[in-house]
Design an enzyme around this catalytic site. Structure first.
Site, PDB file in Angstrom:
ATOM      1  N   LYS A   1       0.868  -1.178   0.000  1.00  0.00           N
ATOM      2  CA  LYS A   1       0.000   0.000   0.000  1.00  0.00           C
ATOM      3  C   LYS A   1       0.905   1.228   0.000  1.00  0.00           C
ATOM      4  O   LYS A   1       1.485   1.584   1.029  1.00  0.00           O
ATOM      5  CB  LYS A   1      -0.894  -0.001   1.240  1.00  0.00           C
TER       6      LYS A   1
ATOM      7  N   ALA B   1      -4.606   4.146  -4.115  1.00  0.00           N
ATOM      8  CA  ALA B   1      -5.552   4.901  -3.282  1.00  0.00           C
ATOM      9  C   ALA B   1      -6.526   5.604  -4.208  1.00  0.00           C
ATOM     10  O   ALA B   1      -6.127   6.461  -5.007  1.00  0.00           O
ATOM     11  CB  ALA B   1      -4.801   5.913  -2.419  1.00  0.00           C
TER      12      ALA B   1
ATOM     13  N   PRO C   1     -18.906 -10.493  -4.146  1.00  0.00           N
ATOM     14  CA  PRO C   1     -20.222 -10.153  -3.604  1.00  0.00           C
ATOM     15  C   PRO C   1     -20.158  -8.991  -2.619  1.00  0.00           C
ATOM     16  O   PRO C   1     -19.187  -8.850  -1.864  1.00  0.00           O
ATOM     17  CB  PRO C   1     -20.655 -11.443  -2.889  1.00  0.00           C
TER      18      PRO C   1
END
Length: 232
Positions: free
Chosen positions: A35, A110, A199
């Site tokens: 990240k 991001a 989902p």
């Protein structure tokens, strides 16, 4: 495919859960999630990378390059915090180092592809270009997703980057007409295949359940078992 960049068409569309699903489906592999810039969290609070580890399992290594407290674009958040921004070369260097020790490195952006990392206008796309890595686009299910997906794909092509495919980040249990049609139309908008649909609410599953089901949401190109064709 040692390094894969994961970008959304916007914020809050399920990018982290899709990243976790890809990591969970990579059974038997050493996976790292990188990240580059985490915004909107204070030191010590769990971020997106740690959420991927929680959902996907202990075979995943989490690395975060920078954290900024305000929930803003990374460049703005860094400037307001008086902190150094993340540079694309730093992202590329970190990903390449992780690739020497892992079978798969997932670089999770991001927000959208062209959200600024610094005040010079550097973006996740610049990091992907330095890495020569394909980009997986995470898109919304419903109305409006075709335009932003097409724009994201166009931006990738303009930079000579490969769109590996599209994954719907949060597919409703009872999709409306637009969401059902978009299963067929998203690949056309992106010029790349539909490689999955996670989902809605998947991130709330117990981690063991998430890991057991992840492969059923994804195409074989992402380690899954579902072949996505026209008509879903």
């Amino acid at each position: 495919m040692t390094i894969l960049v994961v970008s959304g068409t916007g914020t809050e569309i399920g990018k982290t859960v899709v990243t976790a699903a890809v990591a969970a489906a990579a059974r038997g592999c050493r996976v790292a999630v990188l990240k580059p810039a985490q915004t909107g969290l204070r030191p010590g609070e769990p971020g997106d990378a740690s959420e991927v580890v929680r959902l996907a399992g202990g075979h995943v290594t989490a690395v975060e390059l920078a954290r900024f407290p305000e929930p803003l674009a990374p460049a703005t958040a860094a400037r307001r915090a008086g902190l150094a921004p993340v540079r694309p070369y730093e992202v590329a260097e970190a990903a390449e180092k992780l690739a020497t020790e892992h079978d798969l490195v997932l670089v999770e952006g991001a927000g959208g592809l062209l959200v600024r990392f610094d005040d010079e206008g550097a973006t996740l796309a610049d990091a992907a270009r330095l890495l020569a890595a394909p980009v997986l686009v995470v898109a919304q299910a419903g109305l409006g997703t075709l335009n932003v997906t097409a724009l994201t794909a166009e931006a990738l092509r303009a930079r000579g980057l490969t769109c590996l495919g599209v994954v719907v980040g949060s597919m409703p249990a009872e999709p409306d007409l637009a969401a059902r049609c978009n299963v067929d139309d998203l690949p056309v908008a992106a010029g790349a295949p539909l490689l999955g649909a996670v989902p809605a609410g998947a991130g709330a599953l117990a981690p063991a359940d998430f890991r057991a089901r992840a492969a059923s949401w994804l195409a074989p190109e992402l380690g899954g078992v579902r072949t996505w064709t026209t008509g879903g």
